[in-house]
Design an enzyme around this catalytic site. Structure first.
Site, PDB file in Angstrom:
ATOM      1  N   SER A   8      38.472 -17.915 -75.121  1.00  0.00           N
ATOM      2  CA  SER A   8      38.099 -19.447 -74.928  1.00  0.00           C
ATOM      3  C   SER A   8      38.560 -19.824 -73.442  1.00  0.00           C
ATOM      4  O   SER A   8      39.718 -19.456 -73.014  1.00  0.00           O
ATOM      5  CB  SER A   8      38.610 -20.372 -75.976  1.00  0.00           C
ATOM      6  OG  SER A   8      40.076 -20.150 -75.961  1.00  0.00           O
ATOM      7  N   GLY A  48      42.447 -23.038 -72.823  1.00  0.00           N
ATOM      8  CA  GLY A  48      41.534 -22.102 -73.632  1.00  0.00           C
ATOM      9  C   GLY A  48      42.394 -20.621 -73.381  1.00  0.00           C
ATOM     10  O   GLY A  48      43.032 -20.237 -72.396  1.00  0.00           O
ATOM     11  N   PHE A 116      36.853 -31.559 -81.019  1.00  0.00           N
ATOM     12  CA  PHE A 116      36.722 -30.430 -80.095  1.00  0.00           C
ATOM     13  C   PHE A 116      35.316 -30.045 -79.922  1.00  0.00           C
ATOM     14  O   PHE A 116      34.331 -30.054 -80.979  1.00  0.00           O
ATOM     15  CB  PHE A 116      37.280 -29.179 -80.890  1.00  0.00           C
ATOM     16  CG  PHE A 116      37.076 -27.950 -79.988  1.00  0.00           C
ATOM     17  CD1 PHE A 116      38.049 -27.853 -78.959  1.00  0.00           C
ATOM     18  CD2 PHE A 116      36.285 -26.830 -80.374  1.00  0.00           C
ATOM     19  CE1 PHE A 116      37.814 -26.669 -77.939  1.00  0.00           C
ATOM     20  CE2 PHE A 116      36.309 -25.627 -79.451  1.00  0.00           C
ATOM     21  CZ  PHE A 116      36.953 -25.466 -78.281  1.00  0.00           C
ATOM     22  N   LEU A 224      57.572 -15.170 -83.269  1.00  0.00           N
ATOM     23  CA  LEU A 224      58.342 -15.657 -84.507  1.00  0.00           C
ATOM     24  C   LEU A 224      59.054 -17.281 -83.770  1.00  0.00           C
ATOM     25  O   LEU A 224      59.949 -17.791 -84.504  1.00  0.00           O
ATOM     26  CB  LEU A 224      59.567 -14.915 -84.998  1.00  0.00           C
ATOM     27  CG  LEU A 224      59.206 -13.585 -85.379  1.00  0.00           C
ATOM     28  CD1 LEU A 224      60.431 -12.856 -85.590  1.00  0.00           C
ATOM     29  CD2 LEU A 224      58.338 -13.600 -86.580  1.00  0.00           C
ATOM     30  N   LYS A 227      62.514 -17.753 -83.181  1.00  0.00           N
ATOM     31  CA  LYS A 227      63.315 -16.662 -83.642  1.00  0.00           C
ATOM     32  C   LYS A 227      62.762 -15.376 -82.749  1.00  0.00           C
ATOM     33  O   LYS A 227      63.474 -14.126 -83.017  1.00  0.00           O
ATOM     34  CB  LYS A 227      63.145 -16.185 -85.094  1.00  0.00           C
ATOM     35  CG  LYS A 227      63.692 -17.301 -85.994  1.00  0.00           C
ATOM     36  CD  LYS A 227      63.464 -16.851 -87.601  1.00  0.00           C
ATOM     37  CE  LYS A 227      62.049 -17.080 -87.764  1.00  0.00           C
ATOM     38  NZ  LYS A 227      61.805 -16.848 -89.058  1.00  0.00           N
ATOM     39  N   GLY A 228      61.989 -15.422 -81.747  1.00  0.00           N
ATOM     40  CA  GLY A 228      61.477 -14.537 -80.945  1.00  0.00           C
ATOM     41  C   GLY A 228      60.314 -13.977 -81.410  1.00  0.00           C
ATOM     42  O   GLY A 228      59.281 -14.358 -81.659  1.00  0.00           O
ATOM     43  N   GLY A 256      52.380 -19.213 -76.740  1.00  0.00           N
ATOM     44  CA  GLY A 256      51.914 -17.777 -77.346  1.00  0.00           C
ATOM     45  C   GLY A 256      51.137 -17.063 -76.245  1.00  0.00           C
ATOM     46  O   GLY A 256      51.090 -15.773 -76.020  1.00  0.00           O
ATOM     47  N   ASP A 257      50.260 -18.043 -75.506  1.00  0.00           N
ATOM     48  CA  ASP A 257      49.393 -17.303 -74.294  1.00  0.00           C
ATOM     49  C   ASP A 257      50.453 -16.632 -73.463  1.00  0.00           C
ATOM     50  O   ASP A 257      50.152 -15.396 -72.695  1.00  0.00           O
ATOM     51  CB  ASP A 257      48.338 -18.210 -73.902  1.00  0.00           C
ATOM     52  CG  ASP A 257      47.521 -18.914 -74.777  1.00  0.00           C
ATOM     53  OD1 ASP A 257      47.334 -18.206 -75.773  1.00  0.00           O
ATOM     54  OD2 ASP A 257      46.990 -19.914 -74.762  1.00  0.00           O
TER      55      ASP A 257
END
Length: 323
Positions: A8, A48, A116, A224, A227-228, A256-257
């Site tokens: 995205s 995105g 969205f 995680l 927690k890594g 996360g990206d």
């Protein structure tokens, strides 16, 4: 290594309302609700998942290739990404729809009204990878991130047909995809990314156990949070990599990206999976310490200092020569 990131492309329009939504609702109007209020702040963020990952990879000097669909309104965003080392020549431009948008208003009690607009993202299914590979003289890896589900399935099928290694990263689209689509996306992936919730959901949707999924992918990387990250490979013990040390926690959006950007950078450099997770974690906390998924500044000195403080001198020394 030439890496394409499919997924995205969107902008987030985040507004703040200093009042309370509840005070705007009169009981006898509820059957036909119409709200109007003055917004105090507007923050437009570039986002995105594919664009976020490419931004991070560009900071490492990797020249990532952005693959996704946007509208004619993409030009300012394109210029930003171009300046940050992203190849945007393979972005599909819709003739009918605007670039995807997330629009959210938050009141003083943290209640939200959000929507969205998928927009051009729905046309990502029209994208073929072969012309992109031909333009670049081949692709070493395609990360298939959250996007139009039909596009995600098409990309995975084409990668298998053309023997292009790919990473499956369905993230928030797992909830929309049925079991057949998830199985098609995962089968044969070199990497499978997800968090703990997405790991469980993938197993539920596919009907495959953790071991059965590992039999179908090369490496499973599970983030995680605080927690890594954990790395799993068939027939090998799990490797847990603790999170990198963090300063001020500002906004987790895009963490996360950023992790994926760092992990893929280490993979492109030929480093171990454990080192890749360490670089990913160190990149993620840079994102956590700012407001917005593409607002962090990655410098060699800052990254190496974070790696040394979190994982030791050996980790920093191994990465140093690539920065």
């Amino acid at each position: 290594m030439r890496i394409a990131v499919a997924g995205s492309i969107a902008t987030d329009h985040l507004m703040s309302f200093e009042g309370r939504f509840a005070e705007q609702i009169i009981p006898d109007q509820i059957q036909q609700l119409s709200l109007s209020f003055l917004i105090d702040e507007l923050d437009v963020r570039r986002g995105g998942v594919a664009a976020n990952i490419c931004f991070g990879m560009g900071a490492f000097g990797l020249d990532p290739v952005l693959v996704g669909a946007a509208g004619a309104d993409f030009e300012d965003y394109r210029a930003w990404l171009d300046r940050h080392g992203v190849d945007t020549l393979s972005v599909y431009i819709s003739e009918l729809r605007h670039t995807a948008r997330f629009i959210c208003t938050t009141d003083r009690d943290q209640n939200q009204i959000a929507s969205f607009y998928a927009g051009a993202m729905a046309e990502a299914r029209n994208i073929e990878l072969k012309p992109i590979a031909d333009r670049l003289g081949g692709l070493d890896l395609v990360l298939i991130g959250a996007d139009d589900p039909d596009a995600m399935v098409r990309h995975s099928q084409e990668c298998r047909t053309r023997t292009i290694p790919f990473a499956a990263d369905p993230s928030q689209q797992l909830a929309r995809m049925d079991g057949d689509a998830v199985r098609t996306l995962i089968e044969g992936a070199a990497f499978l990314f997800g968090n703990e919730y997405e790991k469980a959901l993938a197993e539920q949707k596919t009907g495959w156990s953790d071991a059965e999924i590992l039999a179908r992918v090369g490496t499973r990387v599970t983030t995680l949070g605080a927690k890594g990250a954990r790395i799993d490979r068939r027939g090998e013990p799990s490797v847990h990599v603790p999170a990198a040390q963090v300063g001020d926690l500002v906004d987790p959006t895009g963490m996360g990206d950023a992790f994926r950007a760092g992990f893929l950078a280490a993979h492109a450099w030929g480093l171990s999976l454990e080192r890749g997770a360490q670089v990913g974690n160190a990149t993620a906390v840079h994102c956590l310490e700012v407001d917005g998924p593409q607002e962090y500044r990655l410098t060699a000195a800052g990254l190496l200092e974070r790696l040394e403080r979190s994982y030791g001198t050996e980790a920093a020394d191994e990465v140093r020569s690539f920065l």
